[in-house]
Design an enzyme around this catalytic site. Structure first.
Site, PDB file in Angstrom:
ATOM      1  N   ASP A   1       0.825  -1.214   0.000  1.00  0.00           N
ATOM      2  CA  ASP A   1       0.000   0.000   0.000  1.00  0.00           C
ATOM      3  C   ASP A   1       0.859   1.264   0.000  1.00  0.00           C
ATOM      4  OD1 ASP A   1      -2.233  -1.557   0.032  1.00  0.00           O
ATOM      5  OD2 ASP A   1      -3.050  -0.781   1.908  1.00  0.00           O
ATOM      6  N   PHE A   2       2.118   1.120   0.348  1.00  0.00           N
ATOM      7  CA  PHE A   2       2.986   2.295   0.410  1.00  0.00           C
ATOM      8  C   PHE A   2       3.984   2.310  -0.753  1.00  0.00           C
ATOM      9  CE2 PHE A   2       1.460   1.116   4.572  1.00  0.00           C
ATOM     10  CZ  PHE A   2       0.749   2.258   4.892  1.00  0.00           C
TER      11      PHE A   2
END
Length: 405
Positions: free
Chosen positions: A174-175
């Site tokens: 997600d990052f």
């Protein structure tokens, strides 16, 4: 001149959880007008995830959600209802960009897919970002970043040796993915500026994650080697790892050290007032080969000094070393304080709340956290009354029908 780099860009944000909201946050904090379209019938799961203000759960009390959604507005629609879909479509001509992160079937089911929406705005830019993209045999598989980190190989290489699986913290991919999705949106905006044409962006989080494993993937293609878990071991640095220091206030403290080459090894020893005559540590190749014994030796040197004392000595000598900080340390970090990194913003339900600052500082058009994250449906009146010109009676009827919450 515009105060913000992305002032005047309009975004409808249908996304939820991590990748999509982080992507649109980059735009919102740099001046874009972002309207989140959410539902109370199926709220963003981060809205109900900890940490909560005063440890009290609530749909508007999660700082996890808040950190990803600064500078945005929120309206609440149940997109499972046809009237809600029509209201969403009425906002499309306003939008330069639409972002969504559902599995491929969702937007099509609601008639909100790119082919339908570009009939309402021909130069529309739309980003769809889900686990495995819009096509392929597994496109409809749902999931979260933790699972994607497993699928894309990060779980396999994280650990301390064979039989060890120590996954990276949290929804790792997600990052990674938001950096690619934000760049692709900026590229699409530039293309539209030059040609007048919009476009559709299919951003697979699986493919985005692969970019951070490129060296391992290339090595496999070239040599057939399969990278496995190796702890902190490195092929280029020795020592390379985290070493325990003197405890402080009853808590373990650690320092991360990376030493490149034989000269820096000798510099490190001098800085720590130590020496080593062992042949297994005499050269970089030998130290890499004897990494376990090397870690034990370096750990014996660091154990009786504080992390800060060691950092000061090693940095002064030109050796890469930093203390391993925890959340308390980070909030008290002198450098972050000098940056003005932490922001306290007034949230409608949580009151003053801490937010992380921006990742960059632009000299001409510095971004800023313009507002705390919105509570669910915070901007319903502004959007439905002012932008869509609905009357109070129409809004009330839509609320009774649970189209608007």
């Amino acid at each position: 001149m515009s105060r913000f780099a992305l002032e005047g860009v309009h975004i409808l944000d249908f996304a939820w959880v991590g990748v999509g909201p982080i992507t649109t946050k980059y735009f919102a904090d740099n001046g874009a007008d972002v309207i989140r379209i959410e539902s109370l019938a199926r709220p963003d799961i981060l809205r109900i995830g900890p940490p909560w203000k005063d440890a009290m759960p609530g749909i508007n009390r999660s700082q996890f959600f808040a950190s990803f959604n600064t500078s945005k507005k929120s309206i609440s629609l149940d997109l499972g209802k046809e009237k809600a879909q029509e209201l969403a479509k009425r906002l499309v001509p306003w939008a330069d960009i639409i972002v969504e992160s559902f599995t491929p079937k969702a937007m099509r089911k609601w008639g909100l897919d790119y082919e339908n929406l570009r009939e309402l705005r021909p130069d529309l830019i739309m980003l769809s970002t889900c686990m495995q993209g819009q096509t392929g045999p597994n496109a409809l598989y749902p999931g979260f970043g933790q699972l994607m980190a497993a699928l894309s190989g990060f779980y396999y290489i994280s650990g301390y040796g064979p039989g060890s699986c120590t996954p990276p913290y949290g929804a790792y991919t997600d990052f990674i993915a938001p950096r690619f999705s934000a760049f692709s949106l900026l590229a699409a905006l530039d293309y539209r500026r030059r040609t007048g044409k919009g476009q559709y962006i299919d951003m697979s989080q699986y493919e985005a994650a692969m970019q951070n494993l490129a060296p391992a993937l290339i090595d496999y293609q070239a040599t057939g080697r399969v990278l496995g878990p190796r702890g902190n071991a490195s092929d280029r640095y020795a020592p390379h790892g985290a070493y325990r220091c003197a405890d402080e206030d009853g808590n373990e403290r650690w320092i991360a050290i990376a030493v490149a080459g034989d000269e820096q090894w000798r510099v490190m020893l001098r800085a720590l007032a130590a020496e080593s005559t062992e042949a297994r540590f005499a050269t970089e190749a030998a130290r890499i080969e004897n990494a376990a014994a090397l870690d034990e030796f370096v750990g014996s040197l660091t154990r009786l000094q504080t992390a800060q004392e060691l950092t000061t000595k090693l940095q002064a000598a030109g050796v890469a070393a930093y203390p391993v900080e925890n959340c308390v340390d980070i909030h008290q970090d002198d450098n972050l304080e000098a940056f003005g990194f932490w922001h306290w913003l007034e949230h409608k339900e949580m009151g003053p709340s801490p937010y992380e600052g921006l990742e960059h500082r632009m000299s001409r058009t510095p971004g800023t956290l313009r507002a705390a994250a919105p509570i669910l449906g915070q901007d319903n009146d502004e959007i439905f009354r002012e932008m869509l010109a609905l009357s109070a009676d129409e809004i009330e009827q839509l609320k009774k029908e649970n189209v608007i919450f």
